[in-house]
Design a protein around this motif. Sequence first.
Motif, short mmCIF file in Angstrom:
data_model
loop_
_atom_site.label_atom_id
_atom_site.label_comp_id
_atom_site.label_asym_id
_atom_site.label_seq_id
_atom_site.Cartn_x
_atom_site.Cartn_y
_atom_site.Cartn_z
N MET A 1 2.36 7.37 -7.34
CA MET A 1 2.84 7.64 -5.99
C MET A 1 3.01 9.13 -5.76
SD MET A 1 3.41 6.25 -3.14
CE MET A 1 4.18 6.55 -1.55
N PRO B 1 -2.40 3.05 -3.80
CA PRO B 1 -3.13 3.42 -2.59
C PRO B 1 -4.17 2.39 -2.22
CG PRO B 1 -3.83 4.79 -4.42
CD PRO B 1 -2.66 4.00 -4.90
N ARG B 2 -4.51 2.36 -0.95
CA ARG B 2 -5.47 1.39 -0.44
C ARG B 2 -6.78 1.44 -1.23
NH1 ARG B 2 -4.69 2.80 4.19
NH2 ARG B 2 -3.38 1.13 5.00
N THR C 1 -0.21 10.46 -4.62
CA THR C 1 -0.52 10.05 -3.26
C THR C 1 0.27 10.89 -2.26
OG1 THR C 1 -0.83 7.79 -4.07
CG2 THR C 1 -0.66 8.07 -1.69
N SER D 1 3.77 0.20 -5.62
CA SER D 1 2.67 0.35 -4.68
C SER D 1 1.47 1.05 -5.33
CB SER D 1 3.12 1.14 -3.44
OG SER D 1 3.28 2.51 -3.75
N ALA E 1 -1.16 13.44 0.61
CA ALA E 1 -0.80 13.22 1.99
C ALA E 1 -0.23 14.49 2.63
CB ALA E 1 0.22 12.09 2.12
N TYR F 1 0.85 -1.18 0.00
CA TYR F 1 0.00 0.00 0.00
C TYR F 1 0.89 1.24 0.00
CZ TYR F 1 -3.78 -3.14 1.54
OH TYR F 1 -4.70 -4.15 1.63
N SER F 2 0.56 2.20 -0.83
CA SER F 2 1.34 3.44 -0.87
C SER F 2 1.39 4.10 0.51
CB SER F 2 0.75 4.40 -1.89
OG SER F 2 0.84 3.87 -3.20
N GLU F 3 0.27 3.99 1.25
CA GLU F 3 0.22 4.61 2.58
C GLU F 3 1.28 4.03 3.53
OE1 GLU F 3 -3.94 4.97 0.82
OE2 GLU F 3 -2.34 3.46 0.86
N ASP G 1 -7.31 1.91 -4.34
CA ASP G 1 -7.24 1.16 -5.59
C ASP G 1 -7.42 -0.34 -5.35
OD1 ASP G 1 -6.91 3.47 -7.02
OD2 ASP G 1 -4.82 3.12 -7.56
N GLU H 1 -3.27 5.07 -9.14
CA GLU H 1 -2.84 6.42 -8.76
C GLU H 1 -1.32 6.48 -8.61
OE1 GLU H 1 -5.04 9.01 -5.84
OE2 GLU H 1 -3.23 8.62 -4.65
#
Length: 283
Positions: free
Chosen positions: A275, A171-172, A278, A169, A282, A141-143, A174, A273
């Motif tokens: 990174m 995002p969640r 993202t 990665s 953030a 996950y990117s997060e 996706d 998406e």
Amino acid sequence: MRYMVTGASGQLGSAVLEQLSTRVAKSDITALVRREAAATALAAQSYGTAVASYDDVEALTAAFKGVDRLLLISGSEVGQRARQHGNVVAAAKAAGVGFIAYTSLLQATVSPMILAVEHKATEEALAASGIPYALLRNGWYSENMLGGLDYAVEHGAMIGASGEGRYASAPRADYAEAAAIVLAGGDHAGKVYELAGDAGYTGAELAAMVAIASGKPVAYADLPPAEYKAALVGAGIPDGFADVLVDSSVRAGEGWLDDQSKTLSGLLGRPTEPMAETVRKAL
């Protein structure tokens, strides 16, 4: 048709519910949670609810009665998940569930990552159950990469042990959308989906993205695994979880968190998406 999402009050589960409700009627969706308070909150959003933990086979079996399609979201208790997921599969079989989608890990059957062990065991339990199933082998996950973002911007440094390894990665959200697509229907039984972001990046490239988005200098420092763990523990991360994070970073350096198949964007029907986007959100 009755759909159920386990772990429905978690970050991934709640995102799956949101996506699934755009594809099937909310009245056909049941959210499985561990706490009555979470069930009350979801019921207020017009979802059906059931309360059971992955440790309680009897409660799980009762909750699964009448469920046609089940999304098993992997639990958060590393070290307990093989047993807990086995309980879910056994209960689903006893209740006559018709299909299970499971959130696994990239290349789970061959990955040397610590996290892969319990995913592999769960996949084996699903195969032995006789229930039609699909594997959603989620990448990073990117997060996960942005937990220390404020520190990185303030101090101008991001740390890791992945060298030139690339993280593909996404995002969640996706991964949640892909899970909703598979759960909603279609010919997915027997499919193994290796899911990851469209474009990988190194730790240094991530630091550069953060620098651009923040307008401040940020560099990546690649550390020996022992030093990286010491830094994580020094920041307050529990020892056992620090081991998992260090292992994941080292394995990323070996290529185990990279995937260029674009299977995820193929399921979504759109690019994942980037990174950099993202990171921008953030910040």
